[in-house]
Design a protein around this motif. Structure first.
Motif, PDB file in Angstrom:
ATOM      1  N   GLU A 109       6.567   7.770  42.052  1.00 22.59           N
ATOM      2  CA  GLU A 109       5.598   8.180  41.036  1.00 22.59           C
ATOM      3  C   GLU A 109       5.403   7.107  39.958  1.00 22.59           C
ATOM      4  OE1 GLU A 109       7.066  11.912  39.599  1.00 22.59           O
ATOM      5  OE2 GLU A 109       6.420  12.993  41.391  1.00 22.59           O
ATOM      6  N   ASN A 110       6.471   6.390  39.622  1.00 24.08           N
ATOM      7  CA  ASN A 110       6.401   5.363  38.583  1.00 24.08           C
ATOM      8  C   ASN A 110       5.978   3.998  39.127  1.00 24.08           C
ATOM      9  OD1 ASN A 110       7.246   7.175  36.622  1.00 24.08           O
ATOM     10  ND2 ASN A 110       9.402   6.753  36.988  1.00 24.08           N
ATOM     11  N   GLY A 111       5.781   3.897  40.426  1.00 22.44           N
ATOM     12  CA  GLY A 111       5.330   2.656  41.029  1.00 22.44           C
ATOM     13  C   GLY A 111       6.429   1.639  41.302  1.00 22.44           C
ATOM     14  N   ARG A 112       7.677   2.038  41.141  1.00 21.84           N
ATOM     15  CA  ARG A 112       8.790   1.119  41.422  1.00 21.84           C
ATOM     16  C   ARG A 112       9.057   0.993  42.918  1.00 21.84           C
ATOM     17  NH1 ARG A 112      11.416   4.379  37.589  1.00 21.84           N
ATOM     18  NH2 ARG A 112      12.964   4.846  39.177  1.00 21.84           N
ATOM     19  N   VAL A 113       8.608   1.986  43.682  1.00 18.83           N
ATOM     20  CA  VAL A 113       8.742   1.960  45.149  1.00 18.83           C
ATOM     21  C   VAL A 113       7.360   2.218  45.741  1.00 18.83           C
ATOM     22  CG1 VAL A 113       9.689   3.167  47.162  1.00 18.83           C
ATOM     23  CG2 VAL A 113      11.150   2.703  45.193  1.00 18.83           C
ATOM     24  N   LYS A 114       6.977   1.383  46.674  1.00 14.01           N
ATOM     25  CA  LYS A 114       5.710   1.553  47.370  1.00 14.01           C
ATOM     26  C   LYS A 114       5.975   2.145  48.750  1.00 14.01           C
ATOM     27  CE  LYS A 114       3.210  -1.975  44.929  1.00 14.01           C
ATOM     28  NZ  LYS A 114       3.096  -1.159  43.782  1.00 14.01           N
ATOM     29  N   ARG A 115       5.065   3.040  49.170  1.00 10.63           N
ATOM     30  CA  ARG A 115       5.196   3.676  50.480  1.00 10.63           C
ATOM     31  C   ARG A 115       4.292   2.970  51.484  1.00 10.63           C
ATOM     32  NH1 ARG A 115       3.620   9.544  50.302  1.00 10.63           N
ATOM     33  NH2 ARG A 115       4.574   9.600  52.356  1.00 10.63           N
ATOM     34  N   GLN A 116       4.837   2.596  52.625  1.00 12.89           N
ATOM     35  CA  GLN A 116       4.072   1.928  53.667  1.00 12.89           C
ATOM     36  C   GLN A 116       2.907   2.800  54.117  1.00 12.89           C
ATOM     37  OE1 GLN A 116       6.162   1.211  57.349  1.00 12.89           O
ATOM     38  NE2 GLN A 116       4.764  -0.399  57.945  1.00 12.89           N
ATOM     39  N   VAL A 117       3.140   4.075  54.267  1.00 17.06           N
ATOM     40  CA  VAL A 117       2.084   4.971  54.742  1.00 17.06           C
ATOM     41  C   VAL A 117       0.917   4.989  53.760  1.00 17.06           C
ATOM     42  CG1 VAL A 117       3.001   7.126  53.747  1.00 17.06           C
ATOM     43  CG2 VAL A 117       1.648   7.200  55.840  1.00 17.06           C
ATOM     44  N   HIS A 118       1.190   4.873  52.483  1.00 19.90           N
ATOM     45  CA  HIS A 118       0.129   4.838  51.474  1.00 19.90           C
ATOM     46  C   HIS A 118      -0.677   3.544  51.588  1.00 19.90           C
ATOM     47  CE1 HIS A 118      -1.937   5.947  47.839  1.00 19.90           C
ATOM     48  NE2 HIS A 118      -1.633   4.791  47.281  1.00 19.90           N
ATOM     49  N   GLU A 119       0.001   2.433  51.831  1.00 23.85           N
ATOM     50  CA  GLU A 119      -0.680   1.150  51.984  1.00 23.85           C
ATOM     51  C   GLU A 119      -1.582   1.151  53.217  1.00 23.85           C
ATOM     52  OE1 GLU A 119       2.412  -1.772  51.976  1.00 23.85           O
ATOM     53  OE2 GLU A 119       2.649  -1.674  49.801  1.00 23.85           O
ATOM     54  N   ILE A 120      -1.118   1.746  54.296  1.00 26.08           N
ATOM     55  CA  ILE A 120      -1.922   1.835  55.520  1.00 26.08           C
ATOM     56  C   ILE A 120      -3.154   2.691  55.271  1.00 26.08           C
ATOM     57  CG2 ILE A 120      -1.954   2.776  57.881  1.00 26.08           C
ATOM     58  CD1 ILE A 120       1.008   1.875  58.061  1.00 26.08           C
ATOM     59  N   TYR A 121      -2.976   3.796  54.566  1.00 29.88           N
ATOM     60  CA  TYR A 121      -4.093   4.679  54.245  1.00 29.88           C
ATOM     61  C   TYR A 121      -5.126   3.950  53.387  1.00 29.88           C
ATOM     62  CZ  TYR A 121      -6.719   8.559  52.244  1.00 29.88           C
ATOM     63  OH  TYR A 121      -7.720   9.383  51.842  1.00 29.88           O
ATOM     64  N   GLN A 122      -4.661   3.221  52.381  1.00 30.94           N
ATOM     65  CA  GLN A 122      -5.579   2.487  51.499  1.00 30.94           C
ATOM     66  C   GLN A 122      -6.350   1.430  52.284  1.00 30.94           C
ATOM     67  OE1 GLN A 122      -2.943   1.143  48.349  1.00 30.94           O
ATOM     68  NE2 GLN A 122      -3.870   2.607  46.940  1.00 30.94           N
ATOM     69  N   ALA A 123      -5.686   0.724  53.186  1.00 34.26           N
ATOM     70  CA  ALA A 123      -6.347  -0.292  54.000  1.00 34.26           C
ATOM     71  C   ALA A 123      -7.413   0.340  54.899  1.00 34.26           C
ATOM     72  CB  ALA A 123      -5.323  -1.056  54.833  1.00 34.26           C
ATOM     73  N   ALA A 124      -7.109   1.493  55.459  1.00 30.30           N
ATOM     74  CA  ALA A 124      -8.067   2.191  56.321  1.00 30.30           C
ATOM     75  C   ALA A 124      -9.268   2.665  55.502  1.00 30.30           C
ATOM     76  CB  ALA A 124      -7.397   3.368  57.017  1.00 30.30           C
ATOM     77  N   GLN A 125      -9.020   3.147  54.301  1.00 31.80           N
ATOM     78  CA  GLN A 125     -10.109   3.592  53.428  1.00 31.80           C
ATOM     79  C   GLN A 125     -11.019   2.421  53.063  1.00 31.80           C
ATOM     80  OE1 GLN A 125     -10.166   6.872  53.943  1.00 31.80           O
ATOM     81  NE2 GLN A 125     -10.537   7.231  51.782  1.00 31.80           N
ATOM     82  N   ALA A 126     -10.418   1.275  52.735  1.00 30.26           N
ATOM     83  CA  ALA A 126     -11.194   0.088  52.372  1.00 30.26           C
ATOM     84  C   ALA A 126     -12.044  -0.374  53.556  1.00 30.26           C
ATOM     85  CB  ALA A 126     -10.269  -1.025  51.901  1.00 30.26           C
ATOM     86  N   LYS A 127     -11.458  -0.371  54.747  1.00 28.72           N
ATOM     87  CA  LYS A 127     -12.182  -0.785  55.945  1.00 28.72           C
ATOM     88  C   LYS A 127     -13.341   0.173  56.215  1.00 28.72           C
ATOM     89  CE  LYS A 127     -11.450  -2.013  60.776  1.00 28.72           C
ATOM     90  NZ  LYS A 127     -10.475  -2.108  61.863  1.00 28.72           N
ATOM     91  N   SER A 128     -13.091   1.453  56.053  1.00 27.66           N
ATOM     92  CA  SER A 128     -14.125   2.469  56.267  1.00 27.66           C
ATOM     93  C   SER A 128     -15.274   2.285  55.279  1.00 27.66           C
ATOM     94  CB  SER A 128     -13.521   3.864  56.137  1.00 27.66           C
ATOM     95  OG  SER A 128     -14.509   4.841  56.243  1.00 27.66           O
ATOM     96  N   SER A 129     -14.936   2.005  54.037  1.00 27.13           N
ATOM     97  CA  SER A 129     -15.966   1.793  53.005  1.00 27.13           C
ATOM     98  C   SER A 129     -16.827   0.579  53.333  1.00 27.13           C
ATOM     99  CB  SER A 129     -15.326   1.611  51.639  1.00 27.13           C
ATOM    100  OG  SER A 129     -14.699   2.790  51.229  1.00 27.13           O
TER     101      SER A 129
END
Length: 74
Positions: A49-69
């Motif tokens: 929640e504080n951004g000290r740990v990033k989740r791989q699944v979240h990064e994959i989702y963001q990349a897919a969203q960007a590609k879709s856009s």
């Protein structure tokens, strides 16, 4: 197999929660859990929640969203 406590503390040190580690934590959560594991999971949740740990699944989702856009704009 590692404990949830161990996996969480390794994740906190790395600052990154891989999909593999997340799956291992889920599996352990379903089979065995103690008070140390629960405390570790709360720390992990706060770190995400504080951004000290990033989740791989979240990064994959963001990349897919960007590609879709980009595809929708073309």
């Amino acid at each position: 197999m590692h404990s949830i406590y161990h996996l969480v503390h390794e994740t906190l040190k790395a600052g990154y929660l891989s999909m593999d580690t997340e799956a291992q934590i889920r599996k352990l959560f379903d089979t065995r859990l103690n008070s140390y594991d629960i405390e570790a999971l709360m720390l992990l949740q706060q770190a995400i929640e504080n951004g000290r740990v990033k989740r791989q699944v979240h990064e994959i989702y963001q990349a897919a969203q960007a590609k879709s856009s980009k595809l929708q704009m073309a």
